[in-house]
Design a protein around this motif. Structure first.
Motif, PDB file in Angstrom:
ATOM      1  N   ILE A 193      36.117  35.818  45.934  1.00 18.87           N
ATOM      2  CA  ILE A 193      34.829  35.235  45.579  1.00 18.87           C
ATOM      3  C   ILE A 193      34.142  36.169  44.602  1.00 18.87           C
ATOM      4  O   ILE A 193      34.009  37.377  44.872  1.00 18.87           O
ATOM      5  CB  ILE A 193      33.935  35.058  46.826  1.00 18.87           C
ATOM      6  N   ILE A 194      33.689  35.640  43.464  1.00 21.07           N
ATOM      7  CA  ILE A 194      32.991  36.451  42.467  1.00 21.07           C
ATOM      8  C   ILE A 194      31.630  35.830  42.188  1.00 21.07           C
ATOM      9  O   ILE A 194      31.530  34.656  41.824  1.00 21.07           O
ATOM     10  CB  ILE A 194      33.799  36.546  41.157  1.00 21.07           C
ATOM     11  N   ASN A 195      30.580  36.628  42.351  1.00 27.82           N
ATOM     12  CA  ASN A 195      29.231  36.140  42.095  1.00 27.82           C
ATOM     13  C   ASN A 195      28.729  36.630  40.744  1.00 27.82           C
ATOM     14  O   ASN A 195      28.680  37.832  40.486  1.00 27.82           O
ATOM     15  CB  ASN A 195      28.262  36.636  43.171  1.00 27.82           C
ATOM     16  N   ASN A 222      30.376  41.267  43.735  1.00 24.56           N
ATOM     17  CA  ASN A 222      29.049  40.880  43.256  1.00 24.56           C
ATOM     18  C   ASN A 222      28.714  41.612  41.965  1.00 24.56           C
ATOM     19  O   ASN A 222      28.485  42.819  41.953  1.00 24.56           O
ATOM     20  CB  ASN A 222      27.974  41.186  44.303  1.00 24.56           C
ATOM     21  N   VAL A 223      28.698  40.855  40.867  1.00 23.89           N
ATOM     22  CA  VAL A 223      28.283  41.368  39.566  1.00 23.89           C
ATOM     23  C   VAL A 223      27.100  40.555  39.036  1.00 23.89           C
ATOM     24  O   VAL A 223      26.771  40.628  37.856  1.00 23.89           O
ATOM     25  CB  VAL A 223      29.453  41.339  38.552  1.00 23.89           C
ATOM     26  N   ASP A 249      28.338  45.896  42.624  1.00 21.00           N
ATOM     27  CA  ASP A 249      27.828  46.623  41.460  1.00 21.00           C
ATOM     28  C   ASP A 249      26.309  46.516  41.343  1.00 21.00           C
ATOM     29  O   ASP A 249      25.703  47.265  40.587  1.00 21.00           O
ATOM     30  CB  ASP A 249      28.481  46.076  40.180  1.00 21.00           C
ATOM     31  N   VAL A 250      25.709  45.573  42.079  1.00 22.53           N
ATOM     32  CA  VAL A 250      24.273  45.325  41.978  1.00 22.53           C
ATOM     33  C   VAL A 250      23.677  45.235  43.378  1.00 22.53           C
ATOM     34  O   VAL A 250      24.326  44.783  44.322  1.00 22.53           O
ATOM     35  CB  VAL A 250      23.985  44.026  41.194  1.00 22.53           C
ATOM     36  N   PHE A 251      22.407  45.648  43.493  1.00 20.22           N
ATOM     37  CA  PHE A 251      21.766  45.715  44.790  1.00 20.22           C
ATOM     38  C   PHE A 251      20.299  45.307  44.665  1.00 20.22           C
ATOM     39  O   PHE A 251      19.701  45.423  43.597  1.00 20.22           O
ATOM     40  CB  PHE A 251      21.865  47.133  45.360  1.00 20.22           C
ATOM     41  N   GLU A 252      19.759  44.836  45.787  1.00 16.50           N
ATOM     42  CA  GLU A 252      18.350  44.428  45.782  1.00 16.50           C
ATOM     43  C   GLU A 252      17.448  45.600  45.454  1.00 16.50           C
ATOM     44  O   GLU A 252      16.456  45.457  44.742  1.00 16.50           O
ATOM     45  CB  GLU A 252      17.976  43.832  47.139  1.00 16.50           C
ATOM     46  N   GLN A 253      17.795  46.783  45.948  1.00 15.65           N
ATOM     47  CA  GLN A 253      17.045  47.993  45.618  1.00 15.65           C
ATOM     48  C   GLN A 253      17.983  48.959  44.922  1.00 15.65           C
ATOM     49  O   GLN A 253      19.033  49.318  45.452  1.00 15.65           O
ATOM     50  CB  GLN A 253      16.469  48.653  46.880  1.00 15.65           C
TER      51      GLN A 253
END
Length: 310
Positions: A193-195, A222-223, A249-253
């Motif tokens: 799964i790729i976002n 998650n990109v 690779d990305v985060f809410e904070q």
């Protein structure tokens, strides 16, 4: 639209200044780091060029805002936007960079890198056959420019690539594209799964228990945006092995806090938001092309639909 005074705010403002000023001598520029930005600068400017400003600013005084990144949620998400202000975004090699990023981690999984590294540490000679990418099913959330490049790369290697989008419109390189509300029955078939979706009201916490509970030991990458993932639901899915591994690779904070449990999870790979970095050369080139098209009243392929958020 008459654009004369342009304010550029970025950590790489010196590099951008060297690339941009000589190419647009008929414009007046201010190049500053964010810590030196003032409201007077914004009042002076016809246009603002920036990306991930930390503070909230009033953009309604300018005519045009250009994002140095592909995403524009920093300008739009949960904010009021003056529809008279033009918003554009950077389009460059993001799709290729992200596709190669995703491919590297999926090949690492298929080629059993971790298993063989562990065997090497124990001097254990035990053969196990790697899997082929052509035997895999990959589901990409988001079928825009970046999603399509991922689909092109993976389908070119023989994988069956499916897409999920708001419209469900068929796109090139995808074996099939589904609407979000009608794709759940396919989830347990997917190997990866790729976002890639942008952050909007519809995509915030999109990846929750409802999606993760349908998976069967799938890899999750998650990109897109960190806030599109419910971290607690992801950790639970990792525990239950509905998600076999996660590459984030990305985060809410950002930066990710030191006490976040994702740092130490054995089946989570963390990278510091580097899957699609805007280089000074690419950022300058896209900005200058957009400026030229505005000056000549030509169509803008990178104009953002501020109602949709992308």
């Amino acid at each position: 639209m008459n654009i004369s005074n342009i304010l550029l705010v970025s950590p790489m403002y010196k590099e951008l200044k060297a690339l941009i000023e000589k190419e647009a001598p008929h414009k007046t520029f201010r190049f500053v780091p964010e810590e030196e930005l003032t409201q007077e600068d914004l009042s002076w400017a016809d246009a603002l060029v920036s990306f991930n400003l930390k503070a909230d600013y009033d953009y309604s005084t300018v005519k045009w805002v250009h994002s140095l990144g592909s995403g524009v949620d920093r300008f739009l998400h949960k904010k009021e936007w003056n529809e008279e202000v033009l918003l554009t975004r950077t389009i460059c090699s993001f799709g290729q960079r992200i596709a190669e990023y995703c491919l590297s981690y999926i090949l690492k999984d298929l080629q059993l890198h971790d298993r063989f590294q562990e065997q090497q540490q124990h001097k254990n000679w035990q053969q196990c056959t790697p899997k082929l990418i052509g035997e895999q099913k990959v589901l990409v959330y988001g079928t825009g420019e970046i999603g399509q490049m991922i689909a092109k790369v993976f389908s070119g290697l023989g994988a069956d690539v499916y897409g999920v989008s708001l419209s469900g419109t068929k796109k090139e390189y995808f074996h099939g594209v589904m609407k979000h509300e009608s794709h759940f029955f396919r989830l347990n078939e997917m190997n990866y799964i790729i976002n890639t979706v942008p952050l909007t009201e519809q995509t915030e916490k999109l990846f929750d228990g409802v999606i993760f509970n349908q998976l069967s030991n799938a890899g999750f990458i998650n990109v897109g945006r960190g806030a599109s993932v419910d971290e607690e639901a992801l950790l639970q899915a990792l525990t239950e092995k509905r998600v076999g591994f996660a590459v984030l690779d990305v985060f809410e904070q950002e930066p990710l806090p030191e006490n976040n449990p994702l740092w130490s999870h054995p089946r989570v790979q963390i990278t510091p938001h580097i899957s699609a970095v805007t280089t000074p050369n690419e950022g300058a080139a896209c900005f200058l092309e957009t400026l030229k098209n505005i000056d000549e009243n030509k169509p803008l392929t990178n104009k953002v639909d501020t109602k949709k958020g992308y």
